[in-house]
Write a protein that holds these residues in place. Sequence first.
Motif, PDB file in Angstrom:
ATOM      1  N   ALA A 111       0.839  -1.209   0.000  1.00  0.00           N
ATOM      2  CA  ALA A 111       0.000   0.000   0.000  1.00  0.00           C
ATOM      3  C   ALA A 111       0.860   1.240   0.000  1.00  0.00           C
ATOM      4  O   ALA A 111       0.620   2.184   0.754  1.00  0.00           O
ATOM      5  CB  ALA A 111      -0.936  -0.004   1.196  1.00  0.00           C
ATOM      6  N   GLY A 112       1.886   1.230  -0.831  1.00  0.00           N
ATOM      7  CA  GLY A 112       2.749   2.400  -0.923  1.00  0.00           C
ATOM      8  C   GLY A 112       3.506   2.691   0.364  1.00  0.00           C
ATOM      9  O   GLY A 112       3.776   3.853   0.679  1.00  0.00           O
ATOM     10  N   GLN A 113       3.840   1.643   1.118  1.00  0.00           N
ATOM     11  CA  GLN A 113       4.564   1.785   2.393  1.00  0.00           C
ATOM     12  C   GLN A 113       3.775   2.582   3.444  1.00  0.00           C
ATOM     13  O   GLN A 113       4.325   3.001   4.455  1.00  0.00           O
ATOM     14  CB  GLN A 113       5.924   2.463   2.174  1.00  0.00           C
ATOM     15  CG  GLN A 113       6.924   1.669   1.350  1.00  0.00           C
ATOM     16  CD  GLN A 113       7.373   0.406   2.081  1.00  0.00           C
ATOM     17  OE1 GLN A 113       7.739   0.444   3.241  1.00  0.00           O
ATOM     18  NE2 GLN A 113       7.336  -0.715   1.366  1.00  0.00           N
ATOM     19  N   GLN A 114       2.484   2.746   3.212  1.00  0.00           N
ATOM     20  CA  GLN A 114       1.689   3.527   4.168  1.00  0.00           C
ATOM     21  C   GLN A 114       1.560   2.816   5.515  1.00  0.00           C
ATOM     22  O   GLN A 114       1.579   3.464   6.566  1.00  0.00           O
ATOM     23  CB  GLN A 114       0.305   3.811   3.577  1.00  0.00           C
ATOM     24  CG  GLN A 114       0.314   4.842   2.449  1.00  0.00           C
ATOM     25  CD  GLN A 114      -1.074   5.104   1.898  1.00  0.00           C
ATOM     26  OE1 GLN A 114      -1.827   4.175   1.632  1.00  0.00           O
ATOM     27  NE2 GLN A 114      -1.408   6.365   1.717  1.00  0.00           N
ATOM     28  N   ILE A 115       1.424   1.511   5.494  1.00  0.00           N
ATOM     29  CA  ILE A 115       1.298   0.768   6.762  1.00  0.00           C
ATOM     30  C   ILE A 115       2.603   0.848   7.541  1.00  0.00           C
ATOM     31  O   ILE A 115       2.625   1.153   8.746  1.00  0.00           O
ATOM     32  CB  ILE A 115       0.904  -0.695   6.484  1.00  0.00           C
ATOM     33  CG1 ILE A 115      -0.474  -0.758   5.817  1.00  0.00           C
ATOM     34  CG2 ILE A 115       0.917  -1.497   7.772  1.00  0.00           C
ATOM     35  CD1 ILE A 115      -0.916  -2.159   5.445  1.00  0.00           C
ATOM     36  N   THR A 116       3.725   0.581   6.852  1.00  0.00           N
ATOM     37  CA  THR A 116       5.030   0.628   7.524  1.00  0.00           C
ATOM     38  C   THR A 116       5.314   2.023   8.066  1.00  0.00           C
ATOM     39  O   THR A 116       5.760   2.179   9.215  1.00  0.00           O
ATOM     40  CB  THR A 116       6.142   0.208   6.538  1.00  0.00           C
ATOM     41  OG1 THR A 116       5.890  -1.121   6.083  1.00  0.00           O
ATOM     42  CG2 THR A 116       7.505   0.263   7.220  1.00  0.00           C
ATOM     43  N   ASN A 117       5.043   3.030   7.268  1.00  0.00           N
ATOM     44  CA  ASN A 117       5.289   4.407   7.718  1.00  0.00           C
ATOM     45  C   ASN A 117       4.357   4.806   8.852  1.00  0.00           C
ATOM     46  O   ASN A 117       4.762   5.541   9.768  1.00  0.00           O
ATOM     47  CB  ASN A 117       5.134   5.374   6.543  1.00  0.00           C
ATOM     48  CG  ASN A 117       6.280   5.281   5.553  1.00  0.00           C
ATOM     49  OD1 ASN A 117       7.413   4.971   5.923  1.00  0.00           O
ATOM     50  ND2 ASN A 117       5.999   5.543   4.292  1.00  0.00           N
ATOM     51  N   SER A 118       3.126   4.326   8.812  1.00  0.00           N
ATOM     52  CA  SER A 118       2.189   4.642   9.891  1.00  0.00           C
ATOM     53  C   SER A 118       2.649   4.029  11.205  1.00  0.00           C
ATOM     54  O   SER A 118       2.550   4.658  12.272  1.00  0.00           O
ATOM     55  CB  SER A 118       0.785   4.144   9.538  1.00  0.00           C
ATOM     56  OG  SER A 118       0.261   4.836   8.431  1.00  0.00           O
ATOM     57  N   ILE A 119       3.160   2.804  11.137  1.00  0.00           N
ATOM     58  CA  ILE A 119       3.674   2.162  12.350  1.00  0.00           C
ATOM     59  C   ILE A 119       4.873   2.931  12.891  1.00  0.00           C
ATOM     60  O   ILE A 119       4.990   3.187  14.098  1.00  0.00           O
ATOM     61  CB  ILE A 119       4.044   0.696  12.056  1.00  0.00           C
ATOM     62  CG1 ILE A 119       2.780  -0.118  11.761  1.00  0.00           C
ATOM     63  CG2 ILE A 119       4.816   0.090  13.224  1.00  0.00           C
ATOM     64  CD1 ILE A 119       3.060  -1.532  11.319  1.00  0.00           C
ATOM     65  N   GLN A 120       5.765   3.320  12.001  1.00  0.00           N
ATOM     66  CA  GLN A 120       6.931   4.091  12.425  1.00  0.00           C
ATOM     67  C   GLN A 120       6.509   5.435  13.029  1.00  0.00           C
ATOM     68  O   GLN A 120       7.050   5.884  14.041  1.00  0.00           O
ATOM     69  CB  GLN A 120       7.860   4.314  11.230  1.00  0.00           C
ATOM     70  CG  GLN A 120       9.180   5.004  11.594  1.00  0.00           C
ATOM     71  CD  GLN A 120      10.093   5.173  10.392  1.00  0.00           C
ATOM     72  OE1 GLN A 120       9.767   4.728   9.292  1.00  0.00           O
ATOM     73  NE2 GLN A 120      11.221   5.815  10.603  1.00  0.00           N
ATOM     74  N   GLN A 121       5.523   6.077  12.404  1.00  0.00           N
ATOM     75  CA  GLN A 121       5.026   7.354  12.929  1.00  0.00           C
ATOM     76  C   GLN A 121       4.400   7.173  14.307  1.00  0.00           C
ATOM     77  O   GLN A 121       4.593   7.991  15.211  1.00  0.00           O
ATOM     78  CB  GLN A 121       4.013   7.948  11.960  1.00  0.00           C
ATOM     79  CG  GLN A 121       3.549   9.358  12.353  1.00  0.00           C
ATOM     80  CD  GLN A 121       2.491   9.889  11.418  1.00  0.00           C
ATOM     81  OE1 GLN A 121       1.512   9.192  11.132  1.00  0.00           O
ATOM     82  NE2 GLN A 121       2.671  11.116  10.936  1.00  0.00           N
ATOM     83  N   ASN A 122       3.643   6.081  14.490  1.00  0.00           N
ATOM     84  CA  ASN A 122       3.025   5.825  15.793  1.00  0.00           C
ATOM     85  C   ASN A 122       4.067   5.634  16.890  1.00  0.00           C
ATOM     86  O   ASN A 122       3.889   6.111  18.020  1.00  0.00           O
ATOM     87  CB  ASN A 122       2.131   4.599  15.714  1.00  0.00           C
ATOM     88  CG  ASN A 122       0.877   4.828  14.893  1.00  0.00           C
ATOM     89  OD1 ASN A 122       0.366   3.918  14.256  1.00  0.00           O
ATOM     90  ND2 ASN A 122       0.380   6.055  14.893  1.00  0.00           N
TER      91      ASN A 122
END
Length: 448
Positions: A111-122
């Motif tokens: 999903a365009g790294q959105q899940i990975t980036n969201s986890i990192q942001q969290n």
Amino acid sequence: MKKYYLTAVAFLLLTFSNVYAQDVDFSRLDLETCIEIALENNLTLQRSQANLGISEANLIGNRGQRIPTWSTGASTGYRWGRSINPVTNLFENNRIGNINLFTNSNLTLFAGQQITNSIQQNKIDIEAAQFNVLATENTITLNVINFFINVVFNSEQLKIAQNQLASTQEQLANTTKLVDAGSLPLANKLDIQAQNATNELEVINATNNLRIAKLNLSQSMQIPFNDNFNIVIPELEADDYSMADKEVNEVFESALALMPEIKSAELGVESAEIGVRIAQGGYFPTIGVGGSGFSNYVDQASFSGIRDDFSTQIGNNFSYSGNFQLNIPILSNMRNRANVQRARLQKRLSEIQEVETVNQLRQDIESAYTSAFAARQSYQASLVRVASLQESFRISQQRFDAGAINFADFQLAQNNFFNAQADLVTAKYTYIFRVKVLDFYLGNPLKL
């Protein structure tokens, strides 16, 4: 039910209050207890802790996006009128009952790294929220120390006013005897009575100021105020507190590495930067896989006139499917572009917030350092002033008792001495608090 509920709540509150009152003696509170109670009751701190919990919940939710979804269910119902019989595939004008069973599952692969980036942001948001909790605790502690010192300061001011009143009352008693004996004119007695009334008013004002100081401290602790509220006054000597042998820039550099609000602001910029990457991920295709299963039961007979039982129909009618999904965003009503623009502006706001936090810290340290330096000079000058005026008052009192000076001269010497004592107390506690503020920025324990 509402009446019983309110009664139960009131009982629990009273029980908690009684237990709490047994554990804490509000007539003899030390600084550590005041800070502990304030941290426990402060709603701003509880709000910061709740925000930390929300950030942790967000992390759980985003991590869950890496796990397949799976749902199952059932439905039942009837159809009337002309419809196809699922068993014979013929049109019939009949009531048809059915039971449907289904299950499905989906998994996002890309999903365009959105899940990975969201986890990192969290994770960054959680760390920032933890620093926000620490910053709130520091602010509460500093406020409690300030209010605590104000209570000590006003207690000292009350003692000075009471001593001044006692001295005037002693002079009034002696003068009254001399006036009654005819050794002094009545005007002398009237002058001292006027001074006595003035000193009584000063005691009343000092008492009210002390009460207000106690009220401010109790409110900072989020507890009800009453006349039994009091503190244990520590033995504070200004000589026991000294300014750190550091320049303003050194204190500032130390605070930059220690203050949680600085770390939170830095993490805010980092989180916003990842937010930009999350928004940009909306331009990329999403890839996923899915599967589903279905079966049903119909209360109709076949051509042979036999209606299979429930388990047989469920087994015979079972079907399943698998699919691969590819979603390529081409036109999205400008949503992706708007999301990226908002994310970049949010990053800019976070950068501004970081600069503001650093500037505010520098200004606070500069003010604290300047105030501490000025307070130290005022305290040292006040020591010399009090010593000089104390000796001057002692000589004036001897001369007044001997009749060598009038009451106006004696009153001037007395007022000068007691005013100097009050100024000394003000300089003393101002200096102690300013030193503790500087110690706070250097990472030293917040204790008196």
